[in-house]
Design a protein around this motif. Sequence first.
Motif, PDB file in Angstrom:
ATOM      1  N   PRO A 118       0.814  -1.220   0.000  1.00 43.10           N
ATOM      2  CA  PRO A 118       0.000   0.000   0.000  1.00 43.10           C
ATOM      3  C   PRO A 118       0.848   1.272   0.000  1.00 43.10           C
ATOM      4  CG  PRO A 118      -0.822  -1.557   1.616  1.00 43.10           C
ATOM      5  CD  PRO A 118       0.490  -2.089   1.141  1.00 43.10           C
ATOM      6  N   VAL A 119       1.981   1.235   0.689  1.00 43.79           N
ATOM      7  CA  VAL A 119       2.877   2.393   0.698  1.00 43.79           C
ATOM      8  C   VAL A 119       3.444   2.622  -0.699  1.00 43.79           C
ATOM      9  CG1 VAL A 119       4.951   3.413   1.726  1.00 43.79           C
ATOM     10  CG2 VAL A 119       3.461   1.950   3.123  1.00 43.79           C
ATOM     11  N   LEU A 120       3.818   1.530  -1.373  1.00 43.40           N
ATOM     12  CA  LEU A 120       4.320   1.631  -2.744  1.00 43.40           C
ATOM     13  C   LEU A 120       3.256   2.214  -3.668  1.00 43.40           C
ATOM     14  CD1 LEU A 120       6.355   1.038  -5.012  1.00 43.40           C
ATOM     15  CD2 LEU A 120       5.485  -1.305  -5.076  1.00 43.40           C
ATOM     16  N   ALA A 121       2.033   1.702  -3.574  1.00 41.96           N
ATOM     17  CA  ALA A 121       0.945   2.194  -4.428  1.00 41.96           C
ATOM     18  C   ALA A 121       0.639   3.658  -4.155  1.00 41.96           C
ATOM     19  CB  ALA A 121      -0.305   1.339  -4.202  1.00 41.96           C
ATOM     20  N   LEU A 122       0.630   4.037  -2.882  1.00 45.43           N
ATOM     21  CA  LEU A 122       0.332   5.425  -2.515  1.00 45.43           C
ATOM     22  C   LEU A 122       1.437   6.370  -2.967  1.00 45.43           C
ATOM     23  CD1 LEU A 122      -1.471   7.463  -1.027  1.00 45.43           C
ATOM     24  CD2 LEU A 122      -0.207   6.920   1.070  1.00 45.43           C
ATOM     25  N   GLN A 123       2.695   5.978  -2.744  1.00 48.18           N
ATOM     26  CA  GLN A 123       3.816   6.837  -3.124  1.00 48.18           C
ATOM     27  C   GLN A 123       3.906   7.011  -4.642  1.00 48.18           C
ATOM     28  OE1 GLN A 123       5.099   8.346   0.350  1.00 48.18           O
ATOM     29  NE2 GLN A 123       6.253   8.661  -1.507  1.00 48.18           N
ATOM     30  N   LEU A 124       3.649   5.945  -5.391  1.00 49.79           N
ATOM     31  CA  LEU A 124       3.659   6.059  -6.846  1.00 49.79           C
ATOM     32  C   LEU A 124       2.538   6.989  -7.309  1.00 49.79           C
ATOM     33  CD1 LEU A 124       4.778   5.220  -9.594  1.00 49.79           C
ATOM     34  CD2 LEU A 124       3.209   3.265  -9.554  1.00 49.79           C
ATOM     35  N   TRP A 125       1.378   6.856  -6.721  1.00 50.70           N
ATOM     36  CA  TRP A 125       0.229   7.718  -7.051  1.00 50.70           C
ATOM     37  C   TRP A 125       0.585   9.175  -6.820  1.00 50.70           C
ATOM     38  CZ3 TRP A 125      -5.202   7.029  -4.301  1.00 50.70           C
ATOM     39  CH2 TRP A 125      -6.124   7.889  -4.891  1.00 50.70           C
ATOM     40  N   ILE A 126       1.129   9.476  -5.652  1.00 50.03           N
ATOM     41  CA  ILE A 126       1.489  10.867  -5.337  1.00 50.03           C
ATOM     42  C   ILE A 126       2.574  11.371  -6.281  1.00 50.03           C
ATOM     43  CG2 ILE A 126       2.485  12.376  -3.574  1.00 50.03           C
ATOM     44  CD1 ILE A 126       1.250  10.533  -1.462  1.00 50.03           C
ATOM     45  N   ALA A 127       3.550  10.515  -6.580  1.00 44.79           N
ATOM     46  CA  ALA A 127       4.690  10.931  -7.399  1.00 44.79           C
ATOM     47  C   ALA A 127       4.278  11.267  -8.830  1.00 44.79           C
ATOM     48  CB  ALA A 127       5.761   9.842  -7.402  1.00 44.79           C
ATOM     49  N   VAL A 128       3.407  10.460  -9.436  1.00 46.30           N
ATOM     50  CA  VAL A 128       3.074  10.684 -10.851  1.00 46.30           C
ATOM     51  C   VAL A 128       2.093  11.828 -11.052  1.00 46.30           C
ATOM     52  CG1 VAL A 128       3.565   8.299 -11.494  1.00 46.30           C
ATOM     53  CG2 VAL A 128       1.227   8.939 -10.869  1.00 46.30           C
ATOM     54  N   VAL A 129       1.354  12.199 -10.009  1.00 42.81           N
ATOM     55  CA  VAL A 129       0.396  13.305 -10.172  1.00 42.81           C
ATOM     56  C   VAL A 129       0.939  14.623  -9.624  1.00 42.81           C
ATOM     57  CG1 VAL A 129      -1.554  11.712 -10.071  1.00 42.81           C
ATOM     58  CG2 VAL A 129      -0.826  12.877  -7.987  1.00 42.81           C
ATOM     59  N   SER A 130       2.101  14.592  -8.964  1.00 47.11           N
ATOM     60  CA  SER A 130       2.669  15.810  -8.375  1.00 47.11           C
ATOM     61  C   SER A 130       3.584  16.515  -9.368  1.00 47.11           C
ATOM     62  CB  SER A 130       3.459  15.471  -7.107  1.00 47.11           C
ATOM     63  OG  SER A 130       2.626  14.914  -6.116  1.00 47.11           O
ATOM     64  N   LYS A 131       3.425  17.826  -9.475  1.00 47.57           N
ATOM     65  CA  LYS A 131       4.308  18.613 -10.327  1.00 47.57           C
ATOM     66  C   LYS A 131       5.635  18.887  -9.625  1.00 47.57           C
ATOM     67  CE  LYS A 131       0.544  20.856 -12.845  1.00 47.57           C
ATOM     68  NZ  LYS A 131      -0.093  22.148 -13.234  1.00 47.57           N
ATOM     69  N   ASN A 132       5.612  18.811  -8.304  1.00 47.22           N
ATOM     70  CA  ASN A 132       6.809  19.033  -7.499  1.00 47.22           C
ATOM     71  C   ASN A 132       7.142  17.748  -6.763  1.00 47.22           C
ATOM     72  OD1 ASN A 132       8.829  19.831  -5.767  1.00 47.22           O
ATOM     73  ND2 ASN A 132       7.655  21.460  -4.793  1.00 47.22           N
ATOM     74  N   GLN A 133       8.313  17.152  -7.061  1.00 45.06           N
ATOM     75  CA  GLN A 133       8.680  15.887  -6.434  1.00 45.06           C
ATOM     76  C   GLN A 133       9.056  16.036  -4.959  1.00 45.06           C
ATOM     77  OE1 GLN A 133       8.337  12.730  -7.598  1.00 45.06           O
ATOM     78  NE2 GLN A 133       7.227  13.834  -9.192  1.00 45.06           N
ATOM     79  N   GLY A 134       9.078  17.274  -4.482  1.00 42.98           N
ATOM     80  CA  GLY A 134       9.293  17.476  -3.056  1.00 42.98           C
ATOM     81  C   GLY A 134       8.133  16.947  -2.231  1.00 42.98           C
ATOM     82  N   ILE A 135       6.938  16.913  -2.841  1.00 44.09           N
ATOM     83  CA  ILE A 135       5.745  16.427  -2.121  1.00 44.09           C
ATOM     84  C   ILE A 135       5.849  14.931  -1.810  1.00 44.09           C
ATOM     85  CG2 ILE A 135       3.242  16.107  -2.250  1.00 44.09           C
ATOM     86  CD1 ILE A 135       3.133  18.671  -3.941  1.00 44.09           C
ATOM     87  N   PRO A 136       6.094  14.066  -2.813  1.00 40.24           N
ATOM     88  CA  PRO A 136       6.228  12.636  -2.481  1.00 40.24           C
ATOM     89  C   PRO A 136       7.435  12.327  -1.604  1.00 40.24           C
ATOM     90  CG  PRO A 136       6.757  13.023  -4.793  1.00 40.24           C
ATOM     91  CD  PRO A 136       6.134  14.284  -4.274  1.00 40.24           C
ATOM     92  N   ILE A 137       8.513  13.095  -1.762  1.00 37.00           N
ATOM     93  CA  ILE A 137       9.688  12.874  -0.906  1.00 37.00           C
ATOM     94  C   ILE A 137       9.344  13.211   0.540  1.00 37.00           C
ATOM     95  CG2 ILE A 137      11.962  13.791  -0.318  1.00 37.00           C
ATOM     96  CD1 ILE A 137      12.088  11.772  -2.518  1.00 37.00           C
ATOM     97  N   THR A 138       8.636  14.320   0.745  1.00 38.72           N
ATOM     98  CA  THR A 138       8.220  14.700   2.100  1.00 38.72           C
ATOM     99  C   THR A 138       7.294  13.650   2.699  1.00 38.72           C
ATOM    100  OG1 THR A 138       8.383  17.047   1.526  1.00 38.72           O
ATOM    101  CG2 THR A 138       7.081  16.476   3.470  1.00 38.72           C
ATOM    102  N   THR A 139       6.350  13.188   1.886  1.00 37.38           N
ATOM    103  CA  THR A 139       5.435  12.134   2.346  1.00 37.38           C
ATOM    104  C   THR A 139       6.207  10.868   2.707  1.00 37.38           C
ATOM    105  OG1 THR A 139       3.737  13.006   0.859  1.00 37.38           O
ATOM    106  CG2 THR A 139       3.388  10.805   1.745  1.00 37.38           C
ATOM    107  N   GLY A 140       7.201  10.546   1.873  1.00 39.52           N
ATOM    108  CA  GLY A 140       8.009   9.357   2.121  1.00 39.52           C
ATOM    109  C   GLY A 140       8.826   9.456   3.396  1.00 39.52           C
TER     110      GLY A 140
END
Length: 236
Positions: free
Chosen positions: A155-177
């Motif tokens: 679920p973490v993998l699925a959520l992080q991939l979802w956030i990463a591909v829809v985010s214009k700024n990769q700082g968002i998925p990195i922060t979430t991670g």
Amino acid sequence: MIKNIIRTELLKIKRKGFWLLCFLGPFGVILMQIVNYGVRKEYLLKQSDDDWSYYLENVISFTPLAVVLGIAILTSLMASIEDETNAWKQLMALPVSRLNVYLSKFVILFCLFLLSSCLLMFFTLGFGLFLHLGHTVPYFSIFKYSFYPFFAAIPVLALQLWIAVVSKNQGIPITTGIMGTILSYSGDALPDWLIWKWPSLVNAWEKPILNVVLGITFGCVLYLAGMFDFNRRDVK
């Protein structure tokens, strides 16, 4: 069609450090034990009558941290490949399904973490044999503690991939991670329903397989949610 897309995605990550990170994750986990046992082996071997079990407990204490942090890094790197070259529009202009594009990225990441789990299993077994922890080697336990944390982290993998591909700024998925990594380190302090706790294989029923079942089930749900959301969004 999907095979061609996966082949293309593999070419994209060829010189991006994915394979090195895939190796460094499990190696780093065992390196911690190499240092730990190298400094105080005699003390550690006196802590339990079952040296293999105590050794595996030390390994699993670092595995969830490595899995969740690795997921954050690799999913962000996967999405940033398209972001760096503004290739999303070009990719979507090709006669390929968005669903297949999303699936290909998930499949590659899934396989990379499976490979990391295999390496962790061999590294764990190899160092355990080097330490001469006993003649009765717990092969199933080594398999369990190498693969279960990743399956529970789907679920973490699925959520992080979802956030990463829809985010214009990769700082968002990195922060979430990073936040997820901190949460996963908390272990027992987290409620059982939180997905970042599941890789620790800890639950109120003391049955690690429950975390695996929950991980696979909710991982599929989050993957489908992310895939259909990606399919309906405008291209970055």
